[in-house]
Design a protein around this motif. Sequence first.
Motif, PDB file in Angstrom:
ATOM      1  N   ASP A 149       2.431  -4.263   5.795  1.00 24.40           N
ATOM      2  CA  ASP A 149       2.902  -2.789   5.110  1.00 24.40           C
ATOM      3  C   ASP A 149       2.956  -1.161   5.137  1.00 24.40           C
ATOM      4  OD1 ASP A 149       1.269  -2.575   3.045  1.00 24.40           O
ATOM      5  OD2 ASP A 149       2.560  -3.735   1.323  1.00 24.40           O
ATOM      6  N   ASN A 151      -0.341  -0.812   3.812  1.00 23.93           N
ATOM      7  CA  ASN A 151      -1.291  -0.628   2.896  1.00 23.93           C
ATOM      8  C   ASN A 151      -2.634  -0.831   3.248  1.00 23.93           C
ATOM      9  OD1 ASN A 151      -2.407   0.289   0.080  1.00 23.93           O
ATOM     10  ND2 ASN A 151      -1.860  -1.619  -0.754  1.00 23.93           N
ATOM     11  N   TRP A 152      -3.652  -0.397   3.999  1.00 24.30           N
ATOM     12  CA  TRP A 152      -4.524  -1.059   4.360  1.00 24.30           C
ATOM     13  C   TRP A 152      -6.051  -0.062   3.640  1.00 24.30           C
ATOM     14  CZ3 TRP A 152      -4.310  -4.892   6.451  1.00 24.30           C
ATOM     15  CH2 TRP A 152      -2.828  -5.657   7.064  1.00 24.30           C
ATOM     16  N   PRO A 153      -6.638  -0.110   2.319  1.00 19.95           N
ATOM     17  CA  PRO A 153      -7.170   1.078   1.843  1.00 19.95           C
ATOM     18  C   PRO A 153      -8.485   0.632   2.710  1.00 19.95           C
ATOM     19  CG  PRO A 153      -6.448  -0.341   0.385  1.00 19.95           C
ATOM     20  CD  PRO A 153      -5.556  -1.321   1.501  1.00 19.95           C
ATOM     21  N   LYS A 265       7.935  -4.569   6.436  1.00 28.03           N
ATOM     22  CA  LYS A 265       6.810  -5.015   7.652  1.00 28.03           C
ATOM     23  C   LYS A 265       6.491  -4.663   8.836  1.00 28.03           C
ATOM     24  CE  LYS A 265       4.971  -8.056   3.351  1.00 28.03           C
ATOM     25  NZ  LYS A 265       4.029  -9.417   3.474  1.00 28.03           N
TER      26      LYS A 265
END
Length: 310
Positions: A149, A151-153, A265
């Motif tokens: 989605d 969200n890859w910190p 996604k």
Amino acid sequence: MRPRLPPLNALKVFEAAARHESFTRAAEELCVTQGAVSHQVKALEAELAIKLFNRERQRLIITEAGRDYLAVVRDALDRIAIGTERLLQRQNTGVLTVSTSPDFAAKWLVHRLGHFVEAHSGIDLRVSATLHHVDFAREEVDLAVRHGDGNWPGLDAVRLSPERLFAVCSPKLLSGKRRLSNPADILKFPLIHMDSRADWKNWLEEAGLDDAAATHGPVLNRASMVIDAAINGQGIALARTTLAAWDLINGHLARPFPQSLPLSKTYWILCPKATASLPKIVTFRDWLLSEAASDLRRLRKLGGTSHRLK
């Protein structure tokens, strides 16, 4: 303890002045004023407590000590230049290890690798197809392509392409007595499912059909298997834009109807933020994005029902 070194900038100025035997021409080369060159040379002479130049009749004459020192400085600067060039070459070329999911590798990447290798022979590309999440700190992986989605910190994340989910089938199913003429005809064929039957229920609702029919057909656990089964004429499948693009463009798959579902996604190109601007990573990321954009353009030209026989 490392011996104290003179300022690098002063050494550069000294080398240029000695080579030209002129503060003025050294200043022109270095894009500074003649006074700045003179100041740097005087400061270097003061630090070394050695006379490097004599000024005679408006001429700059290098001293014997200056000539000896020039050989040392020039050799050192040449070594730095060569080392820097080699370092930059390694950033532009060398091994590039890419991690992708097995589905992305099989249905998208592998078909195109020859184009990249031909255009970028200096990059030694290594591809690892795996499902596990990459630990860039511990694994020798430069870049990854993963589904999610966004969200890859802590990572530099670039979306590969927008995606939708739509029905696909073998072009052979668009002709003959049982051909697909309208969405209801899909129910004449097995429905090939990915993991669960939920996607087909949603698609059938989108097409205005009874979703009860979504309970028939095999359930497979890999998207590449689902697409290959559809190519082989085993039924109708639902496929996402990215994974179906190659087979649609090359006529292995057909998209019989325009109905589609949006997908939150998609595929993302990931790497550590610290290495995101390395030339070889930029080169590969730009190539991925260019290929994906080309797919979308070609799919638009095909149209939603381009494979459908009249």
